[in-house]
Design an enzyme around this catalytic site. Structure first.
Site, mmCIF file in Angstrom:
data_model
loop_
_atom_site.group_PDB
_atom_site.id
_atom_site.type_symbol
_atom_site.label_atom_id
_atom_site.label_comp_id
_atom_site.label_asym_id
_atom_site.label_seq_id
_atom_site.Cartn_x
_atom_site.Cartn_y
_atom_site.Cartn_z
ATOM 1 N N GLY A 88 0.828 -1.214 0.000
ATOM 2 C CA GLY A 88 0.000 0.000 0.000
ATOM 3 C C GLY A 88 0.857 1.258 0.000
ATOM 4 O O GLY A 88 2.092 1.179 -0.039
ATOM 5 N N GLN A 147 -16.745 8.143 9.169
ATOM 6 C CA GLN A 147 -15.798 7.063 9.462
ATOM 7 C C GLN A 147 -15.973 6.498 10.874
ATOM 8 O O GLN A 147 -14.994 6.294 11.595
ATOM 9 C CB GLN A 147 -14.359 7.563 9.310
ATOM 10 C CG GLN A 147 -13.898 7.710 7.871
ATOM 11 C CD GLN A 147 -12.391 7.737 7.790
ATOM 12 O OE1 GLN A 147 -11.744 8.506 8.498
ATOM 13 N NE2 GLN A 147 -11.815 6.918 6.930
ATOM 14 N N TYR A 167 -13.914 3.234 10.944
ATOM 15 C CA TYR A 167 -12.459 3.446 10.860
ATOM 16 C C TYR A 167 -11.938 4.141 12.123
ATOM 17 O O TYR A 167 -10.903 3.762 12.682
ATOM 18 C CB TYR A 167 -12.193 4.287 9.615
ATOM 19 C CG TYR A 167 -10.755 4.468 9.218
ATOM 20 C CD1 TYR A 167 -10.134 3.563 8.352
ATOM 21 C CD2 TYR A 167 -10.014 5.567 9.648
ATOM 22 C CE1 TYR A 167 -8.821 3.754 7.947
ATOM 23 C CE2 TYR A 167 -8.705 5.763 9.255
ATOM 24 C CZ TYR A 167 -8.109 4.855 8.398
ATOM 25 O OH TYR A 167 -6.809 5.050 8.003
ATOM 26 N N PRO A 194 -0.766 8.660 11.484
ATOM 27 C CA PRO A 194 -0.611 9.591 10.367
ATOM 28 C C PRO A 194 -1.878 10.417 10.160
ATOM 29 O O PRO A 194 -2.985 9.961 10.435
ATOM 30 C CB PRO A 194 -0.404 8.679 9.152
ATOM 31 C CG PRO A 194 -0.125 7.318 9.703
ATOM 32 C CD PRO A 194 -0.803 7.263 11.028
#
Ligand code: CAA
Length: 248
Positions: free
Chosen positions: A13, A152, A155, A185
């Site tokens: 990725g 999200q 997530y 990140p």
């Protein structure tokens, strides 16, 4: 002395590739996993790019959301390459949707790949790390696990959960020189972020004081720092790399 082995999940990725490069440059024998059931687009092209750069990075098939699949992959890696000294839990997916429309599948896939994976992989390598008295585990979370993100819920929950896992594992490992840390990140210039609708992405970039997306290499250098022998007193930490988007 033989090279230390670093296993990077999701190594093909955007962020994963940069981590594979950085750890290879640091002298680790890097191996990665690729999922048969989720996206691993253009794996042959990725292998060719790595070879062209002179990097030898074997790819093992594993569904990181599945415990048995991880067990088999790690057994194969340890038999063929050697015991895993550094584990970077980097594999991740998005299935963005507002909560009122989110399906159980969207929830379960993200929890499986982004959170269950941390247990599924770490559980395989942790006992060996304790026995050998060395281990470095780095969990790649997200700014959205720190602050939550509209669209999200799945997530954000998975990435926040990942850091809870980090803090517990850190306490179990440190006496045996096994550290566990989280890197969170912000928005990084990868295919995952490019999938966001253009108007939504522009409004997100407007909220980043740096005024730009991160480069994958800006994430990888911190992973490389945490993996080092000399970083043995850093454990249970979260390091934010988000251009000032969330400062806490
Ligand atoms: N806060 C408050 N309201 C918001 C909002 C926000 N952040 N974002 C959107 N809204 C509002 C919109 O203005 C809109 O309002 P109206 O109905 O009054 O017009 C309403 O919510 C619906 O918004 P959308 O049109 O965006 O809804 P949609 O169903 O078309 O799209 C979505 C939903 C796909 C989740 C989309 O909002 C989206 O892509 N959001 C971004 C999600 C995101 O940041 N993903 C990150 C992916 S990359 C990654 O995850 C890597 C990493 O670690 C950072």
């Amino acid at each position: 002395m033989s090279k230390r082995v670093a296993l990077v999940t999701g190594g093909a990725g955007g962020i994963g590739t940069a981590i594979c490069r950085a750890l290879s440059k640091d002298g680790y024998q890097v191996v990665t996993t690729c999922a048969p059931v989720f996206e691993c687009p253009n794996l042959d092209g990725w292998k060719q790019t790595m070879r062209d750069e002179g990097l030898d990075i074997p790819v093992y098939e594993a569904d990181v959301a599945d415990f048995e699949s991880c067990k088999q992959a790690v057994e194969k890696i340890e038999a063929e390459v050697g015991p895993v000294d550094v584990l970077v839990n980097c594999a991740g997916i998005t299935r963005d949707s507002v909560l009122k429309k989110m399906t159980p599948d969207q929830w379960n896939q993200v929890i499986g790949v982004n959170l269950d994976s941390a247990f599924n992989l770490t559980r395989q390598v942790f006992p060996g790390m304790l026995d050998r008295g060395f281990g470095r585990i780095v969990n790649i979370a997200s700014v959205n696990g720190r602050k939550g993100q509209f669209g999200q819920a799945n997530y954000s929950a998975a990435k926040a959960g990942m850091h809870g896992f980090t803090m517990a594992v850190a306490q179990e490992g440190i006496r045996k020189n096994v550290t566990c840390n989280t890197v969170s990140p912000g928005y990084v210039a990868t295919e995952m972020v490019k999938k966001i609708r253009e108007d939504v992405l522009q409004s997100i970039i407007a909220q980043i004081p740096a005024g730009r997306l991160a480069e994958p290499s800006e994430i990888a250098r911190v992973v490389s720092f945490l993996a080092a022998e000399e970083s043995g007193f850093i454990t249970g930490a979260n390091i934010d790399i988000n251009g000032g988007q969330f400062i806490h």
